[in-house]
Design a protein around this motif. Sequence first.
Motif, PDB file in Angstrom:
ATOM      1  N   GLU A  18       1.030  -1.193  -0.277  1.00  0.00           N
ATOM      2  CA  GLU A  18      -0.260   0.052  -0.100  1.00  0.00           C
ATOM      3  C   GLU A  18       1.073   1.415   0.027  1.00  0.00           C
ATOM      4  O   GLU A  18       0.474   2.036  -0.735  1.00  0.00           O
ATOM      5  CB  GLU A  18      -0.809  -0.142   1.260  1.00  0.00           C
ATOM      6  N   THR A  21       1.766   1.969  -3.704  1.00  0.00           N
ATOM      7  CA  THR A  21       0.578   1.534  -4.903  1.00  0.00           C
ATOM      8  C   THR A  21       0.579   3.414  -5.286  1.00  0.00           C
ATOM      9  O   THR A  21       0.478   3.182  -7.104  1.00  0.00           O
ATOM     10  CB  THR A  21      -0.579   1.592  -4.183  1.00  0.00           C
ATOM     11  N   TRP A  51     -12.129  -2.577  -1.546  1.00  0.00           N
ATOM     12  CA  TRP A  51     -11.561  -1.860  -2.662  1.00  0.00           C
ATOM     13  C   TRP A  51     -11.080  -2.710  -4.092  1.00  0.00           C
ATOM     14  O   TRP A  51     -11.209  -4.162  -3.934  1.00  0.00           O
ATOM     15  CB  TRP A  51     -10.024  -2.038  -1.973  1.00  0.00           C
ATOM     16  N   SER A  69      -9.088  -4.496   1.905  1.00  0.00           N
ATOM     17  CA  SER A  69      -8.465  -3.518   2.393  1.00  0.00           C
ATOM     18  C   SER A  69      -6.930  -3.025   1.302  1.00  0.00           C
ATOM     19  O   SER A  69      -7.335  -3.833   0.099  1.00  0.00           O
ATOM     20  CB  SER A  69      -6.835  -3.779   3.362  1.00  0.00           C
ATOM     21  N   ALA A  70      -6.999  -1.908   1.142  1.00  0.00           N
ATOM     22  CA  ALA A  70      -5.985  -1.234  -0.527  1.00  0.00           C
ATOM     23  C   ALA A  70      -4.616  -2.732  -0.057  1.00  0.00           C
ATOM     24  O   ALA A  70      -4.487  -2.790  -1.273  1.00  0.00           O
ATOM     25  CB  ALA A  70      -5.120   0.138   0.228  1.00  0.00           C
ATOM     26  N   ALA A  71      -4.233  -2.641   1.240  1.00  0.00           N
ATOM     27  CA  ALA A  71      -3.142  -3.897   0.500  1.00  0.00           C
ATOM     28  C   ALA A  71      -3.485  -4.793   0.221  1.00  0.00           C
ATOM     29  O   ALA A  71      -2.960  -5.521  -0.691  1.00  0.00           O
ATOM     30  CB  ALA A  71      -2.113  -3.772   2.420  1.00  0.00           C
ATOM     31  N   MET A  74      -3.883  -4.292  -3.378  1.00  0.00           N
ATOM     32  CA  MET A  74      -2.931  -4.296  -4.548  1.00  0.00           C
ATOM     33  C   MET A  74      -1.861  -5.563  -4.699  1.00  0.00           C
ATOM     34  O   MET A  74      -1.611  -5.708  -5.406  1.00  0.00           O
ATOM     35  CB  MET A  74      -1.982  -3.676  -3.765  1.00  0.00           C
TER      36      MET A  74
END
Length: 90
Positions: A18, A21, A51, A69-71, A74
């Motif tokens: 993240e 990103t 997300w 989550s963003a993590a 991605m």
Amino acid sequence: MGKGMGRWPKVDLDSGVEDATLLILEWLGEQGIGAMIRVDAERLHEGRPAWTFAASGGPLPPMRADGASAAECMSRALSRLREAGVAVPF
């Protein structure tokens, strides 16, 4: 998803993806690949993975990855990009 097996790719939530990103998005743009990451408030409210990463163009067919989550999002996106032959330097 890995090769039609119906499973999510393994994600590494401790990789710090993240944090990288924006660099990844910029690098994809330099390769002729349009990409974005977004959060959907409605899905978040419903308890679904909110997300989304989406990318297409250049050597890449349209693709999408979702995560809670963003993590997670991605990490899944990087896995799918690599499966598609896009060697993201992360």
